[in-house]
Design an enzyme around this catalytic site. Sequence first.
Site, PDB file in Angstrom:
ATOM      1  N   TYR A  39      50.623  35.864  45.506  1.00 28.24           N
ATOM      2  CA  TYR A  39      49.334  35.375  45.036  1.00 28.24           C
ATOM      3  C   TYR A  39      48.398  36.543  44.780  1.00 28.24           C
ATOM      4  O   TYR A  39      48.710  37.691  45.136  1.00 28.24           O
ATOM      5  CB  TYR A  39      48.725  34.413  46.060  1.00 28.24           C
ATOM      6  CG  TYR A  39      48.168  35.072  47.305  1.00 28.24           C
ATOM      7  CD1 TYR A  39      49.003  35.651  48.256  1.00 28.24           C
ATOM      8  CD2 TYR A  39      46.801  35.141  47.538  1.00 28.24           C
ATOM      9  CE1 TYR A  39      48.490  36.259  49.394  1.00 28.24           C
ATOM     10  CE2 TYR A  39      46.270  35.747  48.668  1.00 28.24           C
ATOM     11  CZ  TYR A  39      47.132  36.299  49.591  1.00 28.24           C
ATOM     12  OH  TYR A  39      46.617  36.912  50.714  1.00 28.24           O
ATOM     13  N   ARG A  58      48.369  44.207  40.047  1.00 31.16           N
ATOM     14  CA  ARG A  58      48.966  43.989  41.367  1.00 31.16           C
ATOM     15  C   ARG A  58      49.769  42.701  41.393  1.00 31.16           C
ATOM     16  O   ARG A  58      50.849  42.642  42.008  1.00 31.16           O
ATOM     17  CB  ARG A  58      47.874  43.964  42.442  1.00 31.16           C
ATOM     18  CG  ARG A  58      48.442  43.864  43.845  1.00 31.16           C
ATOM     19  CD  ARG A  58      47.381  44.019  44.910  1.00 31.16           C
ATOM     20  NE  ARG A  58      46.434  42.924  44.900  1.00 31.16           N
ATOM     21  CZ  ARG A  58      45.318  42.895  45.626  1.00 31.16           C
ATOM     22  NH1 ARG A  58      45.023  43.908  46.422  1.00 31.16           N
ATOM     23  NH2 ARG A  58      44.501  41.870  45.568  1.00 31.16           N
ATOM     24  N   ARG A 106      67.542  23.383  48.561  1.00 34.64           N
ATOM     25  CA  ARG A 106      67.262  24.381  49.593  1.00 34.64           C
ATOM     26  C   ARG A 106      68.478  25.266  49.852  1.00 34.64           C
ATOM     27  O   ARG A 106      69.515  24.789  50.320  1.00 34.64           O
ATOM     28  CB  ARG A 106      66.824  23.712  50.901  1.00 34.64           C
ATOM     29  CG  ARG A 106      66.410  24.744  51.951  1.00 34.64           C
ATOM     30  CD  ARG A 106      65.951  24.129  53.260  1.00 34.64           C
ATOM     31  NE  ARG A 106      65.547  25.181  54.192  1.00 34.64           N
ATOM     32  CZ  ARG A 106      66.407  25.892  54.912  1.00 34.64           C
ATOM     33  NH1 ARG A 106      67.712  25.660  54.866  1.00 34.64           N
ATOM     34  NH2 ARG A 106      65.971  26.870  55.707  1.00 34.64           N
ATOM     35  N   HIS A 108      68.981  29.737  50.610  1.00 38.15           N
ATOM     36  CA  HIS A 108      68.195  30.982  50.682  1.00 38.15           C
ATOM     37  C   HIS A 108      68.330  31.859  49.442  1.00 38.15           C
ATOM     38  O   HIS A 108      67.370  32.490  49.019  1.00 38.15           O
ATOM     39  CB  HIS A 108      68.580  31.787  51.924  1.00 38.15           C
ATOM     40  CG  HIS A 108      68.078  31.181  53.203  1.00 38.15           C
ATOM     41  ND1 HIS A 108      68.508  29.965  53.667  1.00 38.15           N
ATOM     42  CD2 HIS A 108      67.168  31.631  54.096  1.00 38.15           C
ATOM     43  CE1 HIS A 108      67.888  29.684  54.800  1.00 38.15           C
ATOM     44  NE2 HIS A 108      67.075  30.677  55.082  1.00 38.15           N
ATOM     45  N   LYS A 153      51.760  41.167  47.896  1.00 43.23           N
ATOM     46  CA  LYS A 153      50.787  40.132  48.256  1.00 43.23           C
ATOM     47  C   LYS A 153      51.510  38.788  48.327  1.00 43.23           C
ATOM     48  O   LYS A 153      51.369  37.919  47.456  1.00 43.23           O
ATOM     49  CB  LYS A 153      49.611  40.119  47.273  1.00 43.23           C
ATOM     50  CG  LYS A 153      48.355  39.527  47.890  1.00 43.23           C
ATOM     51  CD  LYS A 153      47.116  39.954  47.148  1.00 43.23           C
ATOM     52  CE  LYS A 153      45.877  39.200  47.576  1.00 43.23           C
ATOM     53  NZ  LYS A 153      45.496  39.299  48.977  1.00 43.23           N
ATOM     54  N   LEU A 209      48.436  46.239  52.453  1.00 45.54           N
ATOM     55  CA  LEU A 209      48.217  45.802  51.074  1.00 45.54           C
ATOM     56  C   LEU A 209      47.141  46.728  50.505  1.00 45.54           C
ATOM     57  O   LEU A 209      46.058  46.832  51.083  1.00 45.54           O
ATOM     58  CB  LEU A 209      47.712  44.359  51.019  1.00 45.54           C
ATOM     59  CG  LEU A 209      47.484  43.915  49.575  1.00 45.54           C
ATOM     60  CD1 LEU A 209      48.806  43.505  48.947  1.00 45.54           C
ATOM     61  CD2 LEU A 209      46.492  42.793  49.486  1.00 45.54           C
TER      62      LEU A 209
HETATM   63  N1  PDD Z   1      42.958  39.268  50.896  1.00 47.28           N
HETATM   64  N2  PDD Z   1      44.860  43.454  53.037  1.00 47.28           N
HETATM   65  C1  PDD Z   1      45.226  42.165  53.134  1.00 47.28           C
HETATM   66  C2  PDD Z   1      46.285  41.783  54.100  1.00 47.28           C
HETATM   67  C3  PDD Z   1      44.609  41.199  52.327  1.00 47.28           C
HETATM   68  O1  PDD Z   1      44.993  39.910  52.408  1.00 47.28           O
HETATM   69  C4  PDD Z   1      43.575  41.595  51.426  1.00 47.28           C
HETATM   70  C5  PDD Z   1      42.883  40.610  50.521  1.00 47.28           C
HETATM   71  C6  PDD Z   1      43.226  42.949  51.367  1.00 47.28           C
HETATM   72  C7  PDD Z   1      42.155  43.469  50.441  1.00 47.28           C
HETATM   73  O2  PDD Z   1      42.552  43.392  49.089  1.00 47.28           O
HETATM   74  P1  PDD Z   1      41.460  43.239  47.932  1.00 47.28           P
HETATM   75  O3  PDD Z   1      40.459  44.325  48.119  1.00 47.28           O
HETATM   76  O4  PDD Z   1      42.249  43.398  46.691  1.00 47.28           O
HETATM   77  O5  PDD Z   1      40.844  41.859  48.087  1.00 47.28           O
HETATM   78  C8  PDD Z   1      43.896  43.853  52.182  1.00 47.28           C
HETATM   79  C9  PDD Z   1      42.522  38.221  50.004  1.00 47.28           C
HETATM   80  C10 PDD Z   1      41.072  38.297  49.658  1.00 47.28           C
HETATM   81  C11 PDD Z   1      42.934  36.876  50.568  1.00 47.28           C
HETATM   82  O6  PDD Z   1      44.029  36.822  51.116  1.00 47.28           O
HETATM   83  O7  PDD Z   1      42.200  35.906  50.428  1.00 47.28           O
END
Ligand code: PDD
Length: 287
Positions: A39, A58, A106, A108, A153, A209
Amino acid sequence: MIPDVDNDSIVYLNGQYVRLGDAKISVLDRGFIFGDGIYDVVPAYKGKPFRMEGHLARLERSLAAIGIVSDMTRDGWRTLVLDMIARSGLGDCMVYIQVTRGVAKRDHGFPKNIEPTVFCMVSPFERPDADKREKGLSAVGIPDIRWLHCEIKSVSLLGNVLAKQRATEAGVDDVLQFRDGFLSEGSSCNIWVVRDGVLLAPPRDNLILEGIRYGLMEEMAAEAGVGFEARAISEAEVDTADEIMLTSATKEVLPITHYNGKPVGNGVPGPVYVALRAGYDKAIAEL
Ligand code: PDD
């Protein structure tokens, strides 16, 4: 009726525009069954997306990392984001995009001939209020129990969910996670430490991340004449930091003024935060 959301807002699901309250996916969607998806979250101010290209790049990296092949082009993603913001009629909002591997029996292993599930919704953006900006947040340190590909992500967010719950149970706003004694990140944000006037961040690697605000903080530090270093940061260095802050699309940049029950520095937002916050507000104003 789903509580606390606008059930009448329009979401995008696999090429269709439907009411949020009516949008449905299959119980065999691999996002539901395996957390097999990714996401991204793009913030927008006054209807204009902020750093959208970074978010879309990203998103494409996350898809490639887990081998989801989508026929959406960069142009297609961009059009979707802009179109969804326009349809929402919202000014300050969050665009959430999720792509899962799709629906299959289902098993894996990656199924053959599978269409990814593509979902997009827009929600109102409750920006951090003056209290948070001026007084700061609180956090506690916890071990990072997550997997070794935090740079993706992924929607498999159980580790992050449990981390946030640790914060809630401790009566604080967030956690600082440590892997083998070194800082990684918050439950859903990047963490920054200031020591001797230098802004420190954990390295861009598989243990965090890389936020879209990561590069922005580096740029803003340079503009403000603040030194920047990406390197491993020990627990002891966090314990004795002059300033701690966090960044994310939803939290923007906020100070952490209390850590493990003790004030950070003087317990009020520090000068490096104030300079970077001003830089962030300027970047929003210039959109
Ligand atoms: N989260 N690290 C993690 C684990 C995150 O989930 C996020 C962002 C960030 C910061 O990334 P950015 O600056 O691109 O928002 C770092 C989003 C906002 C969420 O999960 O809702």
